[in-house]
Design a protein around this motif. Structure first.
Motif, PDB file in Angstrom:
ATOM      1  N   LEU A 434       0.822  -1.209   0.000  1.00  0.00           N
ATOM      2  CA  LEU A 434       0.000   0.000   0.000  1.00  0.00           C
ATOM      3  C   LEU A 434       0.853   1.255   0.000  1.00  0.00           C
ATOM      4  O   LEU A 434       0.523   2.259  -0.653  1.00  0.00           O
ATOM      5  CB  LEU A 434      -0.927  -0.014   1.218  1.00  0.00           C
ATOM      6  N   VAL A 435       1.945   1.241   0.728  1.00  0.00           N
ATOM      7  CA  VAL A 435       2.826   2.420   0.781  1.00  0.00           C
ATOM      8  C   VAL A 435       3.435   2.698  -0.586  1.00  0.00           C
ATOM      9  O   VAL A 435       3.478   3.850  -1.050  1.00  0.00           O
ATOM     10  CB  VAL A 435       3.920   2.213   1.847  1.00  0.00           C
ATOM     11  N   LEU A 436       3.903   1.640  -1.245  1.00  0.00           N
ATOM     12  CA  LEU A 436       4.568   1.842  -2.535  1.00  0.00           C
ATOM     13  C   LEU A 436       3.590   2.233  -3.627  1.00  0.00           C
ATOM     14  O   LEU A 436       3.950   2.938  -4.575  1.00  0.00           O
ATOM     15  CB  LEU A 436       5.320   0.577  -2.929  1.00  0.00           C
ATOM     16  N   ARG A 437       2.358   1.797  -3.559  1.00  0.00           N
ATOM     17  CA  ARG A 437       1.380   2.144  -4.585  1.00  0.00           C
ATOM     18  C   ARG A 437       1.092   3.643  -4.621  1.00  0.00           C
ATOM     19  O   ARG A 437       0.655   4.172  -5.646  1.00  0.00           O
ATOM     20  CB  ARG A 437       0.075   1.390  -4.350  1.00  0.00           C
ATOM     21  N   LEU A 487      14.891   1.357  -3.431  1.00  0.00           N
ATOM     22  CA  LEU A 487      14.003   2.509  -3.571  1.00  0.00           C
ATOM     23  C   LEU A 487      14.787   3.801  -3.742  1.00  0.00           C
ATOM     24  O   LEU A 487      14.410   4.679  -4.535  1.00  0.00           O
ATOM     25  CB  LEU A 487      13.093   2.595  -2.348  1.00  0.00           C
ATOM     26  N   ALA A 488      15.857   3.912  -2.971  1.00  0.00           N
ATOM     27  CA  ALA A 488      16.643   5.153  -3.045  1.00  0.00           C
ATOM     28  C   ALA A 488      17.281   5.323  -4.413  1.00  0.00           C
ATOM     29  O   ALA A 488      17.404   6.449  -4.913  1.00  0.00           O
ATOM     30  CB  ALA A 488      17.700   5.151  -1.950  1.00  0.00           C
ATOM     31  N   PRO A 493      10.720   8.094  -2.231  1.00  0.00           N
ATOM     32  CA  PRO A 493      10.822   8.393  -0.798  1.00  0.00           C
ATOM     33  C   PRO A 493      10.744   7.112   0.034  1.00  0.00           C
ATOM     34  O   PRO A 493       9.944   6.218  -0.221  1.00  0.00           O
ATOM     35  CB  PRO A 493       9.622   9.302  -0.540  1.00  0.00           C
ATOM     36  N   THR A 494      11.569   7.043   1.054  1.00  0.00           N
ATOM     37  CA  THR A 494      11.662   5.826   1.879  1.00  0.00           C
ATOM     38  C   THR A 494      11.182   6.052   3.307  1.00  0.00           C
ATOM     39  O   THR A 494      11.357   5.167   4.148  1.00  0.00           O
ATOM     40  CB  THR A 494      13.113   5.338   1.909  1.00  0.00           C
ATOM     41  N   GLY A 495      10.596   7.217   3.604  1.00  0.00           N
ATOM     42  CA  GLY A 495      10.191   7.490   4.977  1.00  0.00           C
ATOM     43  C   GLY A 495       9.166   6.481   5.504  1.00  0.00           C
ATOM     44  O   GLY A 495       9.278   5.971   6.632  1.00  0.00           O
ATOM     45  N   SER A 496       8.154   6.134   4.688  1.00  0.00           N
ATOM     46  CA  SER A 496       7.133   5.194   5.137  1.00  0.00           C
ATOM     47  C   SER A 496       7.692   3.784   5.287  1.00  0.00           C
ATOM     48  O   SER A 496       7.298   3.031   6.188  1.00  0.00           O
ATOM     49  CB  SER A 496       5.966   5.174   4.140  1.00  0.00           C
ATOM     50  N   ARG A 502      10.860  -0.044  11.369  1.00  0.00           N
ATOM     51  CA  ARG A 502      10.954   0.197  12.806  1.00  0.00           C
ATOM     52  C   ARG A 502       9.924  -0.638  13.577  1.00  0.00           C
ATOM     53  O   ARG A 502      10.177  -1.072  14.696  1.00  0.00           O
ATOM     54  CB  ARG A 502      10.755   1.691  13.072  1.00  0.00           C
ATOM     55  N   ILE A 503       8.781  -0.886  12.950  1.00  0.00           N
ATOM     56  CA  ILE A 503       7.714  -1.646  13.623  1.00  0.00           C
ATOM     57  C   ILE A 503       7.976  -3.148  13.551  1.00  0.00           C
ATOM     58  O   ILE A 503       7.797  -3.869  14.544  1.00  0.00           O
ATOM     59  CB  ILE A 503       6.347  -1.308  12.992  1.00  0.00           C
TER      60      ILE A 503
END
Length: 600
Positions: A434-437, A487-488, A493-496, A502-503
């Motif tokens: 979902l984040v990448l879409r 991704l970079a 963007p890789t923030g999400s 982290r989770i």
């Protein structure tokens, strides 16, 4: 024994049929009665004085059928001898009477009624005993004066006044000699009519069981109600055409509908909904103790193993698969008349039942059992603590997503490190997808649907149980590093993604040794989430009602009707569906469980 008739010579005297005796003199010797009929005796006299007699059948009696050999219907009397004792004619037909004689000298009589189709009915079925006068003589006393006649009985006590009664669960009247069982094709006993669900219930027990079973399998309220009405109409038609009982107007015939949106479905859905409200607590009261007993057995066996070997691998760990899903309900505010969106959070607990093959070298297989469903106006750690408190036992393993509500409720209830946690790899992959879409240049349209391009989708294929449990800690951290670098390199963007790392990263590292030592444990709760509807459909005939309508392959839920003392909150599903009712406590119950399933 009578001889067959011989060809007769002149003067009606037969010729002896013995070879070489055709010229001998034959004379009459009188008549004799035999079981086969009356016979004429003759004497054959040779020239040398030798003689012998023979007989000819004159008046044959009609052949009498032999009594049918029949074993005693009582299975415990397989060693008995059964004798025929004649016939008995009643309004129902002709009964064949028999006597059963046991080797110990005891004996009893029984009779059998046969129909034209060959179906049989024995008289061994006894009427129900009177609860007030045990041992009294009980006989049938006609049907009750209801739409569906119920069988009544007359009790004649030894020292008392005769009275009539109806059993606690009455049965419908049986037309002896006509009504037959559809399963075994045998005539129904007058004391074994279709049983009703309750004394005042208008539906039979088989109809109620079938309806609850259909609801537990995911059928809609309207579809189940139409099925009940169809079966009712067929029964009333049979009574009218075959027995002349009752009457039925043409307008009362119900044509089955395809979905709840049909005209008949809008008027019928409440039948099945009422069944859930009436009978689900009864089924739950029987099923829940069995589920608690099973969980307690797992807990006691595992505690005994861990007491001697704290690091031992458990063959049957007490495992819960948890999930929480928001359900969005649109309603119309009765004051402002505006449509508002109400969000309920459904908490689902699925318990894994382990099925052992009996071979200690083979791991047991698992079967998911729905253990508990509760819904609250919001989902947080406190609501999960309420769920865990109701379950009343500590699990060995919890499989769930890494939401803070479940993690916080688990830690607050059982403490830190007392319950192993397996993060749901399904949710991890779903969240990353979902984040990448949402990022540009990450998807491609295939057959009308957007999907991630292969360069981003293939690394996600490694997020399955078989691959993850074979990873070392360094492999898991390297997978995240490589994916972020991928991704970079494409300026995405890789923030999400970093937030998801982290989770999930540390929880994945901690869960890998557990999955490696327990390969039979699940690593996903996708099966639970995919069966819960996020937006319930409206109840037929009430577009603004908020009672969820269960659909195929969904977990059906209904709001409970127990008020919460002193509660003040905005209107919920129960309030919109039933104006004026007290505020609901916030829980949603499940539909009735399937027969034989320890689920609710």
């Amino acid at each position: 024994m009578a001889a067959p008739a011989r060809p007769e010579a002149a003067g009606n005297i037969p010729v002896c049929q013995v070879e070489g005796h055709a010229a001998h003199r034959v004379r009459k010797k009188g008549r004799r009665a035999t079981p086969a009929g009356e016979t004429q005796r003759y004497e054959c006299v040779a020239a040398d004085g030798a003689r012998h007699t023979f007989s000819v059948l004159v008046d044959a009696k009609p052949e009498r059928p032999k009594p049918r050999k029949l074993p005693c219907p009582d299975p415990a009397h397989a060693d008995s001898r059964v004798r025929a004792r004649g016939l008995r004619t009643t309004k129902a037909g002709t009964w064949r009477r028999y006597r059963c004689e046991r080797p110990d000298g005891s004996k009893h009589d029984f009779q059998v009624l046969e129909s034209e189709s060959g179906s049989a009915l024995t008289s061994l079925t006894r009427p129900p005993a009177c609860a007030e006068h045990p041992g009294s003589a009980v006989t049938r006393h006609g049907p009750s004066s209801t739409l569906t006649p119920r069988q009544r009985y007359r009790c004649v006590p030894v020292d008392g006044t005769p009275h009539t009664f109806t059993p606690a669960l009455p049965r419908e009247k049986v037309h002896v000699g006509t009504d037959a069982c559809a399963t075994c094709d045998e005539l129904l006993s007058p004391h074994r009519g279709t049983q009703t669900a309750a004394r005042a219930a208008s539906w039979s027990l088989p109809a109620i069981v079938r309806a609850l079973n259909e609801l537990a399998l995911g059928a809609s309220y309207a579809g189940t109600s139409l099925l009940m009405r169809e079966q009712r109409d067929l029964t009333r038609k049979h009574l009218l055409e075959d027995h002349g009982i009752g009457g039925m107007l043409a307008a009362e015939m119900t044509e089955p509908g395809g979905t709840y949106a049909g005209g008949e479905g809008k008027k019928a859905w409440h039948l099945a909904a009422d069944l859930v409200e009436q009978y689900a607590p009864l089924v739950w009261g029987v099923v829940e103790p069995a589920m608690r007993e099973r969980a307690a057995a797992y807990r006691a066996a595992n505690d005994e193993i861990l007491a001697g070997h704290p690091a031992a691998a458990l063959r049957m760990p007490l495992t819960w698969v948890l999930d929480e899903v928001p359900i969005y309900v649109k309603r119309r505010n009765p004051t402002t008349r505006r449509r508002e969106l109400t969000i309920w959070t459904v908490h689902v607990v699925v318990e894994i039942e382990w099925l052992s093959s009996g071979d200690p070298k083979v791991l047991p297989t698992r079967r998911n059992r729905l253990r508990l469903v509760r819904a609250y106006p919001r989902g947080n750690a406190d609501t999960w603590r309420l769920v865990f408190d109701e379950l009343g036992i500590r699990p060995d393993v919890i499989v769930a997503d890494c939401g803070e509500a479940i993690a916080g409720g688990t830690k607050a209830t059982y403490g830190e490190g007392n319950v192993a946690f397996v993060p749901s790899l399904y949710h991890l992959r779903k969240n990353l997808d979902l984040v990448l879409r949402k990022q540009p240049k990450t998807t491609v349209k295939v057959e009308g649907r957007h999907r991630l391009i292969d360069v981003f989708a293939k690394p996600l294929d490694l997020l399955n149980k078989d691959d993850v449990r074979n990873m070392a800690e360094e492999d898991i951290r390297e997978w995240w590093d490589l994916y972020l670098r991928l991704l970079a390199d494409r300026d995405i963007p890789t923030g999400s993604i970093v937030q998801q790392r982290r989770i999930y990263e540390e929880r994945m590292v901690q869960a890998v040794p557990l999955l490696r030592s327990h390969p039979h444990l699940p690593a996903s709760n996708a099966a639970v989430e995919n069966r819960i509807p996020r937006r319930p459909r409206p109840v037929p005939g009430q577009p603004q009602a908020d009672v969820p309508e269960p659909g195929p392959d969904e977990l059906p839920v209904r709001p409970c009707r127990r008020p919460r003392p002193g509660s003040v909150r905005r209107s919920g599903p129960a309030d919109a569906a039933h104006p004026g009712r007290q505020r609901c406590c916030g829980r949603l119950g499940t539909a009735a469980p399937h027969a034989g399933r320890p689920a609710a």
